[in-house]
Write an enzyme that holds these catalytic residues in place. Structure first.
Site, PDB file in Angstrom:
ATOM      1  N   THR A 129       0.818  -1.221   0.000  1.00 43.32           N
ATOM      2  CA  THR A 129       0.000   0.000   0.000  1.00 43.32           C
ATOM      3  C   THR A 129       0.851   1.270   0.000  1.00 43.32           C
ATOM      4  O   THR A 129       1.897   1.335   0.651  1.00 43.32           O
ATOM      5  CB  THR A 129      -0.928  -0.004   1.229  1.00 43.32           C
ATOM      6  OG1 THR A 129      -1.636  -1.239   1.238  1.00 43.32           O
ATOM      7  CG2 THR A 129      -1.918   1.143   1.187  1.00 43.32           C
ATOM      8  N   GLY A 134      -4.326   1.771  -2.097  1.00 43.17           N
ATOM      9  CA  GLY A 134      -4.002   0.392  -1.775  1.00 43.17           C
ATOM     10  C   GLY A 134      -4.814  -0.610  -2.566  1.00 43.17           C
ATOM     11  O   GLY A 134      -4.304  -1.648  -2.992  1.00 43.17           O
ATOM     12  N   ALA A 176      10.728  -1.320 -15.209  1.00 50.86           N
ATOM     13  CA  ALA A 176      10.480  -1.117 -16.648  1.00 50.86           C
ATOM     14  C   ALA A 176       9.677  -2.287 -17.211  1.00 50.86           C
ATOM     15  O   ALA A 176       8.977  -2.158 -18.222  1.00 50.86           O
ATOM     16  CB  ALA A 176      11.812  -0.971 -17.380  1.00 50.86           C
ATOM     17  N   GLU A 232      -3.566 -14.712   2.931  1.00 50.43           N
ATOM     18  CA  GLU A 232      -3.761 -13.541   3.797  1.00 50.43           C
ATOM     19  C   GLU A 232      -5.261 -13.322   4.057  1.00 50.43           C
ATOM     20  O   GLU A 232      -5.679 -13.051   5.182  1.00 50.43           O
ATOM     21  CB  GLU A 232      -3.154 -12.296   3.146  1.00 50.43           C
ATOM     22  CG  GLU A 232      -3.384 -11.040   3.981  1.00 50.43           C
ATOM     23  CD  GLU A 232      -2.736  -9.777   3.410  1.00 50.43           C
ATOM     24  OE1 GLU A 232      -2.195  -9.823   2.289  1.00 50.43           O
ATOM     25  OE2 GLU A 232      -2.784  -8.744   4.099  1.00 50.43           O
ATOM     26  N   GLN A 269     -35.792 -13.470  27.104  1.00 50.52           N
ATOM     27  CA  GLN A 269     -35.906 -14.042  25.750  1.00 50.52           C
ATOM     28  C   GLN A 269     -35.166 -13.192  24.709  1.00 50.52           C
ATOM     29  O   GLN A 269     -34.509 -13.720  23.812  1.00 50.52           O
ATOM     30  CB  GLN A 269     -37.376 -14.192  25.360  1.00 50.52           C
ATOM     31  CG  GLN A 269     -37.530 -14.993  24.085  1.00 50.52           C
ATOM     32  CD  GLN A 269     -38.972 -15.156  23.678  1.00 50.52           C
ATOM     33  OE1 GLN A 269     -39.742 -14.205  23.686  1.00 50.52           O
ATOM     34  NE2 GLN A 269     -39.355 -16.374  23.345  1.00 50.52           N
ATOM     35  N   GLN A 326     -22.852  -4.294  23.283  1.00 49.84           N
ATOM     36  CA  GLN A 326     -24.193  -3.862  23.725  1.00 49.84           C
ATOM     37  C   GLN A 326     -24.653  -4.659  24.945  1.00 49.84           C
ATOM     38  O   GLN A 326     -25.157  -4.101  25.920  1.00 49.84           O
ATOM     39  CB  GLN A 326     -25.186  -4.038  22.558  1.00 49.84           C
ATOM     40  CG  GLN A 326     -26.550  -3.425  22.815  1.00 49.84           C
ATOM     41  CD  GLN A 326     -26.495  -1.896  22.896  1.00 49.84           C
ATOM     42  OE1 GLN A 326     -25.561  -1.277  22.410  1.00 49.84           O
ATOM     43  NE2 GLN A 326     -27.480  -1.304  23.530  1.00 49.84           N
ATOM     44  N   HIS A 328     -22.888  -6.114  27.132  1.00 49.33           N
ATOM     45  CA  HIS A 328     -22.061  -5.814  28.310  1.00 49.33           C
ATOM     46  C   HIS A 328     -22.453  -4.469  28.938  1.00 49.33           C
ATOM     47  O   HIS A 328     -21.919  -4.086  29.985  1.00 49.33           O
ATOM     48  CB  HIS A 328     -20.563  -5.785  27.951  1.00 49.33           C
ATOM     49  CG  HIS A 328     -19.905  -7.139  27.981  1.00 49.33           C
ATOM     50  ND1 HIS A 328     -20.120  -8.090  27.021  1.00 49.33           N
ATOM     51  CD2 HIS A 328     -19.055  -7.692  28.879  1.00 49.33           C
ATOM     52  CE1 HIS A 328     -19.400  -9.174  27.305  1.00 49.33           C
ATOM     53  NE2 HIS A 328     -18.760  -8.964  28.432  1.00 49.33           N
ATOM     54  N   GLY A 329     -23.345  -3.734  28.294  1.00 50.69           N
ATOM     55  CA  GLY A 329     -23.757  -2.440  28.845  1.00 50.69           C
ATOM     56  C   GLY A 329     -22.572  -1.478  28.923  1.00 50.69           C
ATOM     57  O   GLY A 329     -21.684  -1.511  28.056  1.00 50.69           O
TER      58      GLY A 329
END
Ligand SMILES: Cc1cc2nc3c(=O)[nH]c(=O)nc-3n(C[C@H](O)[C@H](O)[C@H](O)COP(=O)(O)OP(=O)(O)OC[C@H]3O[C@@H](n4cnc5c(N)ncnc54)[C@H](O)[C@@H]3O)c2cc1C
Length: 369
Positions: A129, A134, A176, A232, A269, A326, A328-329
């Site tokens: 890059t 890139g 070249a 990769e 739920q 989310q 985990h608050g």
């Protein structure tokens, strides 16, 4: 499952070895490395001593043997045991820097670059890059001008993983005769780049100013660069679903423990269905990516399926890390929570190694549009 290539006795042992390595050598130090912005060279040597660094490389070039499936096993476990995708990027950069050199079969290059890197003594990076772009690899501008038996190389590379620590770079340059991969040494690190995530993985801008490099250091061209992108991209896909899986595990433990309005979160739920959806996405991504990895390991040259695998895993990872934070608050937003780090680390998956859009271009081309 009988016949599952990921569950052979040998690969179970490899998984166990990796897990122990993470528990002993990584987890006690990872926060410190995140603050330092890099992992120490001693970690490379330690990983080499136990044979982990050389997985996926033949013993004749200093590796430990094994194929792409073994590399997948190691990557999965490095993350599931409490490491991170940033750690994989930093410690296993040779996975993208060395394959082109190995493929030449040249003993002089193996001795100078491959063997010492797999022994944890040298660090290599892949420098493609540039500041101007890139995604459009064919459009890179770094110039290698012929001068007798040498090239004189001028140009700038950016966003290079392990670039700040690297002793050498497998660099894409224009000659070249078109694009070539050239192994260069003696470049300058002009900037260390601060990032959203992957804090333990150093990322740098490199300057090649009048670098004199023997022409014998050419290790491939455009075709070779594209061929090795497959491994990769699979590695990034594995990092994505393994990160999602780790976040699911952490969230399952949390929702059992955390009580709101007098009941554990896991009893609601809405929460249970969110967890079910997270688990479904992890399972689908893991199954598909592993399937593609096994085909590539057996010698198939897949491009479209690899692109699909990467995009599948990235989408699942993006969803799962978001839901994990989310659920985990407030703690999910605090540095103490492991899911907070994975959330930041995960954002690179759809950018590095070819963006989600570039993967879709590959898929669309296959569709004939
Ligand atoms: C942490 C990190 C580590 C990295 N490590 C390395 C490394 O080790 N070696 C290395 O060489 N590079 C590395 N990169 C660079 C990475 O591979 C590139 O950032 C990536 O390929 C995208 O290139 P770009 O940033 O130039 O974006 P651009 O190519 O400028 O693209 C910008 C946006 O346009 C989109 N886009 C581009 N072309 C099209 C199109 N034709 N159609 C639709 N949308 C398009 C892209 O998907 C993207 O969303 C790293 C980057 C980061 C952030």
């Amino acid at each position: 499952m009988t016949g599952d290539p990921f569950e052979t006795e040998e690969r179970r042992r490899l998984r166990e070895l990796t897990r122990r390595f993470v528990e002993r050598e990584v987890r006690p130090h990872l926060d410190e490395w995140e603050r330092a912005g890099e992992v120490p060279r001693a970690l490379h040597r330690r990983a080499a001593e136990i044979g982990l660094l050389g997985i996926g490389f033949a013993e004749e070039v200093g590796g430990s043997g094994g194929d792409l499936v073994d590399s997948v096993v190691v990557t999965e476990e490095l993350i599931r045991a409490g490491g991170s995708s940033g750690l994989v990027a930093a410690l296993f950069t040779h996975g993208i820097a060395l394959p082109h050199i190995v493929a030449t079969g040249r003993a002089d290059l193996v001795e100078r670059f491959v063997r010492p890197t797999l022994a944890g003594e040298r660090i290599g990076c892949l420098a493609v890059t540039e500041p101007d772009g890139g995604s459009d690899v064919a459009g890179i501008r770094t110039k290698a001008a012929e001068d007798g038996d040498d090239y004189i190389v001028n140009g700038t590379k950016t966003f290079i993983t392990s670039g700040a620590r690297a002793d050498f770079a497998t660099a894409a340059v224009q000659t070249a005769d078109g694009l070539r991969l050239l192994v260069v040494e003696g470049f300058r690190v002009t900037r260390r780049l601060d990032k959203m995530g992957w804090h333990c993985s150093d990322t740098a801008e490199l300057a090649f100013v009048g670098l004199r490099v023997p022409r014998s250091r050419v290790v491939g061209g455009f075709a070779e660069l594209m061929t090795h992108f497959a491994a990769e991209r699979i590695s990034l896909a594995v990092q994505a679903y393994a990160t999602a899986e780790r976040c699911l595990d952490l969230t399952l433990a949390w929702v059992r423990d955390r009580h709101t309005f007098g009941r554990p979160l896991a009893s609601r739920q809405l929460v249970r269905h969110r967890l079910a959806e997270m688990a479904r996405q992890v399972e689908v991504a893991r199954t598909y990516v592993r399937h593609v990895a096994v085909r590539v390991a057996s010698g198939e040259r897949l491009v479209t399926e690899v692109a699909m695998a990467k995009n599948t895993a990235v989408a699942s990872c993006d969803h799962v890390v978001d839901q994990a934070v989310q659920l985990h608050g407030g703690l999910g937003y605090i540095r103490d929570a492991e899911v907070e780090r994975h959330y930041r680390d995960a954002r690179i998956m759809g950018i590095g190694g070819g963006t989600t859009e570039i993967m879709n271009e590959i898929i669309a081309k296959q569709l004939g549009v």
